[in-house]
Design an enzyme around this catalytic site. Structure first.
Site, PDB file in Angstrom:
ATOM      1  N   ARG A  52     -32.641   2.894 -26.870  1.00 31.79           N
ATOM      2  CA  ARG A  52     -32.830   4.354 -27.055  1.00 31.79           C
ATOM      3  C   ARG A  52     -34.307   4.725 -27.224  1.00 31.79           C
ATOM      4  NH1 ARG A  52     -28.054   3.743 -30.276  1.00 31.79           N
ATOM      5  NH2 ARG A  52     -26.269   4.359 -29.018  1.00 31.79           N
ATOM      6  N   LYS A 100     -44.070  11.862 -17.807  1.00 29.97           N
ATOM      7  CA  LYS A 100     -42.980  11.914 -16.824  1.00 29.97           C
ATOM      8  C   LYS A 100     -42.718  10.490 -16.353  1.00 29.97           C
ATOM      9  CE  LYS A 100     -43.233  16.520 -14.774  1.00 29.97           C
ATOM     10  NZ  LYS A 100     -43.510  17.275 -13.538  1.00 29.97           N
ATOM     11  N   GLU A 110     -55.550  14.129  -5.896  1.00 33.13           N
ATOM     12  CA  GLU A 110     -55.078  14.655  -7.189  1.00 33.13           C
ATOM     13  C   GLU A 110     -56.260  15.069  -8.069  1.00 33.13           C
ATOM     14  OE1 GLU A 110     -51.927  15.201  -7.703  1.00 33.13           O
ATOM     15  OE2 GLU A 110     -50.771  13.785  -6.482  1.00 33.13           O
ATOM     16  N   HIS A 167     -44.098  17.538   0.021  1.00 28.91           N
ATOM     17  CA  HIS A 167     -42.796  16.870  -0.034  1.00 28.91           C
ATOM     18  C   HIS A 167     -42.086  16.965   1.331  1.00 28.91           C
ATOM     19  CE1 HIS A 167     -38.930  15.611  -1.707  1.00 28.91           C
ATOM     20  NE2 HIS A 167     -38.403  16.579  -0.984  1.00 28.91           N
ATOM     21  N   GLU A 185     -42.386  21.251 -18.844  1.00 35.67           N
ATOM     22  CA  GLU A 185     -42.383  22.087 -17.649  1.00 35.67           C
ATOM     23  C   GLU A 185     -41.385  23.229 -17.745  1.00 35.67           C
ATOM     24  OE1 GLU A 185     -43.134  19.647 -14.154  1.00 35.67           O
ATOM     25  OE2 GLU A 185     -42.181  21.159 -12.906  1.00 35.67           O
ATOM     26  N   ARG A 199     -47.117  23.817 -16.535  1.00 31.52           N
ATOM     27  CA  ARG A 199     -47.128  22.472 -15.946  1.00 31.52           C
ATOM     28  C   ARG A 199     -46.720  22.515 -14.473  1.00 31.52           C
ATOM     29  NH1 ARG A 199     -45.473  16.717 -18.768  1.00 31.52           N
ATOM     30  NH2 ARG A 199     -46.081  15.449 -16.978  1.00 31.52           N
ATOM     31  N   ASN A 254     -47.904  21.150  -9.539  1.00 38.95           N
ATOM     32  CA  ASN A 254     -47.201  20.863  -8.280  1.00 38.95           C
ATOM     33  C   ASN A 254     -47.883  21.519  -7.080  1.00 38.95           C
ATOM     34  OD1 ASN A 254     -45.201  19.329  -9.542  1.00 38.95           O
ATOM     35  ND2 ASN A 254     -44.055  21.171 -10.103  1.00 38.95           N
ATOM     36  N   LYS A 259     -55.354  17.720 -17.248  1.00 44.99           N
ATOM     37  CA  LYS A 259     -53.924  17.390 -17.353  1.00 44.99           C
ATOM     38  C   LYS A 259     -53.477  17.438 -18.815  1.00 44.99           C
ATOM     39  CE  LYS A 259     -49.988  15.125 -15.870  1.00 44.99           C
ATOM     40  NZ  LYS A 259     -49.291  14.326 -14.901  1.00 44.99           N
ATOM     41  N   HIS A 318     -48.324   9.562  -0.636  1.00 40.56           N
ATOM     42  CA  HIS A 318     -48.040  10.752  -1.447  1.00 40.56           C
ATOM     43  C   HIS A 318     -49.298  11.626  -1.629  1.00 40.56           C
ATOM     44  CE1 HIS A 318     -46.384  13.267  -4.624  1.00 40.56           C
ATOM     45  NE2 HIS A 318     -47.417  12.933  -5.387  1.00 40.56           N
ATOM     46  N   HIS A 341     -47.431  20.236  -3.571  1.00 38.31           N
ATOM     47  CA  HIS A 341     -46.326  19.281  -3.568  1.00 38.31           C
ATOM     48  C   HIS A 341     -45.114  19.762  -2.768  1.00 38.31           C
ATOM     49  CE1 HIS A 341     -48.754  17.255  -6.517  1.00 38.31           C
ATOM     50  NE2 HIS A 341     -47.870  16.291  -6.664  1.00 38.31           N
TER      51      HIS A 341
HETATM   52  P1  NAD Z   1     -48.597   2.535  -6.304  1.00 38.28           P
HETATM   53  O1  NAD Z   1     -48.260   2.317  -7.705  1.00 38.28           O
HETATM   54  O2  NAD Z   1     -47.596   2.141  -5.279  1.00 38.28           O
HETATM   55  O3  NAD Z   1     -49.983   1.821  -5.978  1.00 38.28           O
HETATM   56  C1  NAD Z   1     -50.510   1.918  -4.678  1.00 38.28           C
HETATM   57  C2  NAD Z   1     -50.839   0.545  -4.106  1.00 38.28           C
HETATM   58  O4  NAD Z   1     -52.020   0.065  -4.697  1.00 38.28           O
HETATM   59  C3  NAD Z   1     -49.778  -0.520  -4.350  1.00 38.28           C
HETATM   60  O5  NAD Z   1     -49.696  -1.335  -3.210  1.00 38.28           O
HETATM   61  C4  NAD Z   1     -50.343  -1.323  -5.521  1.00 38.28           C
HETATM   62  O6  NAD Z   1     -49.884  -2.646  -5.521  1.00 38.28           O
HETATM   63  C5  NAD Z   1     -51.817  -1.247  -5.230  1.00 38.28           C
HETATM   64  N1  NAD Z   1     -52.694  -1.331  -6.384  1.00 38.28           N
HETATM   65  C6  NAD Z   1     -52.575  -0.690  -7.563  1.00 38.28           C
HETATM   66  N2  NAD Z   1     -53.665  -0.888  -8.306  1.00 38.28           N
HETATM   67  C7  NAD Z   1     -54.477  -1.703  -7.607  1.00 38.28           C
HETATM   68  C8  NAD Z   1     -55.758  -2.240  -7.851  1.00 38.28           C
HETATM   69  N3  NAD Z   1     -56.460  -1.933  -8.947  1.00 38.28           N
HETATM   70  N4  NAD Z   1     -56.290  -3.059  -6.920  1.00 38.28           N
HETATM   71  C9  NAD Z   1     -55.621  -3.332  -5.766  1.00 38.28           C
HETATM   72  N5  NAD Z   1     -54.426  -2.825  -5.461  1.00 38.28           N
HETATM   73  C10 NAD Z   1     -53.868  -2.008  -6.385  1.00 38.28           C
HETATM   74  O7  NAD Z   1     -48.916   4.071  -6.001  1.00 38.28           O
HETATM   75  P2  NAD Z   1     -49.658   5.235  -6.798  1.00 38.28           P
HETATM   76  O8  NAD Z   1     -50.254   6.081  -5.765  1.00 38.28           O
HETATM   77  O9  NAD Z   1     -50.493   4.731  -7.896  1.00 38.28           O
HETATM   78  O10 NAD Z   1     -48.444   6.011  -7.485  1.00 38.28           O
HETATM   79  C11 NAD Z   1     -47.450   6.635  -6.710  1.00 38.28           C
HETATM   80  C12 NAD Z   1     -46.247   6.818  -7.587  1.00 38.28           C
HETATM   81  O11 NAD Z   1     -46.601   7.643  -8.681  1.00 38.28           O
HETATM   82  C13 NAD Z   1     -45.085   7.499  -6.890  1.00 38.28           C
HETATM   83  O12 NAD Z   1     -43.895   6.809  -7.197  1.00 38.28           O
HETATM   84  C14 NAD Z   1     -45.053   8.888  -7.504  1.00 38.28           C
HETATM   85  O13 NAD Z   1     -43.742   9.434  -7.549  1.00 38.28           O
HETATM   86  C15 NAD Z   1     -45.585   8.613  -8.884  1.00 38.28           C
HETATM   87  N6  NAD Z   1     -46.201   9.749  -9.559  1.00 38.28           N
HETATM   88  C16 NAD Z   1     -45.798  10.022 -10.813  1.00 38.28           C
HETATM   89  C17 NAD Z   1     -46.377  11.061 -11.517  1.00 38.28           C
HETATM   90  C18 NAD Z   1     -45.971  11.314 -12.944  1.00 38.28           C
HETATM   91  O14 NAD Z   1     -46.396  12.328 -13.515  1.00 38.28           O
HETATM   92  N7  NAD Z   1     -45.201  10.443 -13.547  1.00 38.28           N
HETATM   93  C19 NAD Z   1     -47.377  11.832 -10.919  1.00 38.28           C
HETATM   94  C20 NAD Z   1     -47.779  11.526  -9.625  1.00 38.28           C
HETATM   95  C21 NAD Z   1     -47.188  10.467  -8.940  1.00 38.28           C
HETATM   96  N1  GLY Z   2     -47.599  15.141 -11.749  1.00 41.06           N
HETATM   97  C1  GLY Z   2     -47.065  16.360 -12.210  1.00 41.06           C
HETATM   98  C2  GLY Z   2     -46.818  16.391 -13.667  1.00 41.06           C
HETATM   99  O1  GLY Z   2     -47.126  15.459 -14.372  1.00 41.06           O
HETATM  100  O2  GLY Z   2     -46.277  17.346 -14.144  1.00 41.06           O
END
Ligand code: NAD
Ligand code: GLY
Length: 369
Positions: free
Chosen positions: A121, A143, A185, A253, A237, A242, A246, A227, A267, A249
């Site tokens: 939990r 998130k 971003e 999307h 949100e 918040r 987006n 942020k 993305h 987005h």
């Molecule tokens: P990711 O985590 O897939 O990383 C991108 C690539 O870079 C991967 O292949 C990873 O192995 C590699 N990598 C990471 N760090 C590295 C480093 N220091 N050196 C070499 N390679 C490295 O992608 P991302 O762009 O970081 O994140 C995308 C994800 O984030 C999506 O799932 C998206 O939905 C999510 N997201 C979440 C939020 C949130 O608020 N929670 C906001 C935006 C995006």
């Molecule tokens: N990435 C959008 C949020 O955190 O709300």
């Protein structure tokens, strides 16, 4: 090192931005690590570059790192991998008062954060973001989510980390394309709420992408401040503040869905193009000047990010793209709020957008040269 507080009643935490934070991991985490064994979740790419540093810091302080290394990529945000991770955390006897370390990009952060939200939990977790995108966006704000066959991020929870360590050293091993996607971003914060920061990005975006440490520290710090401010104002949100994050987005999307959520369009790249479209659509609605919309497109294009839909070579029309928007998780009682612009640095939520008009707009964009 910059320290940015995320102020949330009873759950405030720090985001630290600087160098050698992973090399200094044990000291940075301090009393948050209360047991000898430290569970760390990462992916195979990050492990290859950063395990030695993390192991070295923890071992020197008498800790015993325990690793869960997942295959890189969006596929890790799945029920199957979540189940594997939960079983592992239980086998490691992680308790509510313990902290799990999420070392990686947004994929690792989202998955580990969700696992921490539901383990017994809710246990603690620490974000160690290693992509630019994760440092400026996904590691801050709580998130967490996995994907299902119905769509992305549809199963998740708000669960805040106890600490975020954004080590700029991690960016030295990040592939250039991932840097670009994260930079989208960064510039987003300027376009949505801070014209002066947008001006700074126009002048310094090249330095950030080229690895200039001072420029990177400023870009990450200012982004995290923006942020943190928004999350403190509207953690879940619900007020609309918040939702402004987006920006780009909804259009993005649709483009991601049309390209099958594949490497064809990352993305961050989809968000970049989505912001150009949001700016141009704002101009079409008479909210901003064509010149400002063009400025947004130029800033994004000059960072090496896609700024013209036509260049994607999509085999579809505007209606097909608009149809993807109907499945957007931001749909609210049959309407889809769009983040549009009254100016650069002045985003707002428009709930009156008609999708047929968006489809017609996209038809023109698909043919634009
Ligand atoms: P990711 O985590 O897939 O990383 C991108 C690539 O870079 C991967 O292949 C990873 O192995 C590699 N990598 C990471 N760090 C590295 C480093 N220091 N050196 C070499 N390679 C490295 O992608 P991302 O762009 O970081 O994140 C995308 C994800 O984030 C999506 O799932 C998206 O939905 C999510 N997201 C979440 C939020 C949130 O608020 N929670 C906001 C935006 C995006
Ligand atoms: N990435 C959008 C949020 O955190 O709300």
């Amino acid at each position: 090192m910059a320290v940015i507080p995320v102020e949330l009643a009873g759950r405030s935490y720090e985001v630290r931005v600087g160098s050698e934070l992973l090399a200094d991991l044990a000291a940075q985490c301090g009393p948050l690590l209360r047991k000898k064994r430290v569970p760390i979740v990462t992916d195979n790419n990050v492990e290859r570059h950063w395990r030695e540093t993390v192991d070295g810091s923890l071992a020197a302080a008498g800790f015993e790192p325990r690793w869960m290394i997942l295959e890189s990529g969006e596929g890790a945000k799945s029920w199957t991998v979540l189940e594997r991770l939960m079983d592992w955390l239980l086998a490691e006897e992680v308790e509510r008062g313990d902290h799990v370390l999420a070392l990686g990009g947004g994929v690792i952060g989202d998955l580990t954060g969700f696992a921490a939200a539901i383990l017994k939990r809710g246990c603690g977790f620490i974000q160690l973001p290693t992509t630019l995108l994760a440092q400026v966006d996904s590691s801050v704000g709580g998130k967490t989510a996995i994907n299902t066959s119905a769509g992305k991020n549809l199963v998740g929870a708000f669960h805040q980390p106890s600490l975020v360590l954004a080590d700029l050293d991690a960016l030295t091993t990040l592939p250039a394309r991932e840097m670009g996607a994260g930079y989208a971003e960064v510039i987003k914060y300027g376009i949505l709420g801070d014209r002066a920061f947008f001006d700074w990005c126009e002048a310094n975006g090249g330095a950030v992408l080229a690895g200039d440490r001072a420029a990177q520290e400023y870009a990450v710090t200012e982004s995290v401040k923006a942020k943190a401010r928004i999350v403190a104002e509207d953690e879940r949100e619900t007020t609309g503040a918040r939702a402004l994050l987006n920006l780009g987005h909804t259009f993005g999307h649709a483009l991601e869905a049309q390209t099958g959520f594949s490497d064809r369009l990352l993305h961050g790249e989809a968000v970049a193009l989505g912001m150009v479209l949001a700016a141009r659509y704002s101009a079409r609605r008479g909210y901003i000047s064509e010149a400002d919309a063009q400025r947004v497109a130029m800033a994004i294009g000059s960072a090496g990010l896609p700024s013209e839909v036509a260049t994607l070579g999509l085999n579809c029309n505007g209606q097909a793209l608009a149809a993807h928007m109907l499945h957007d998780k931001k749909m609210d009682a049959g309407t889809l709020p769009f983040v549009l612009l009254h100016g650069i640095g002045e985003a707002f939520l428009d709930k009156q957008v008609v999708l047929a008009d968006v489809a017609e707009f996209l038809d023109r964009e698909l043919e634009r040269r």
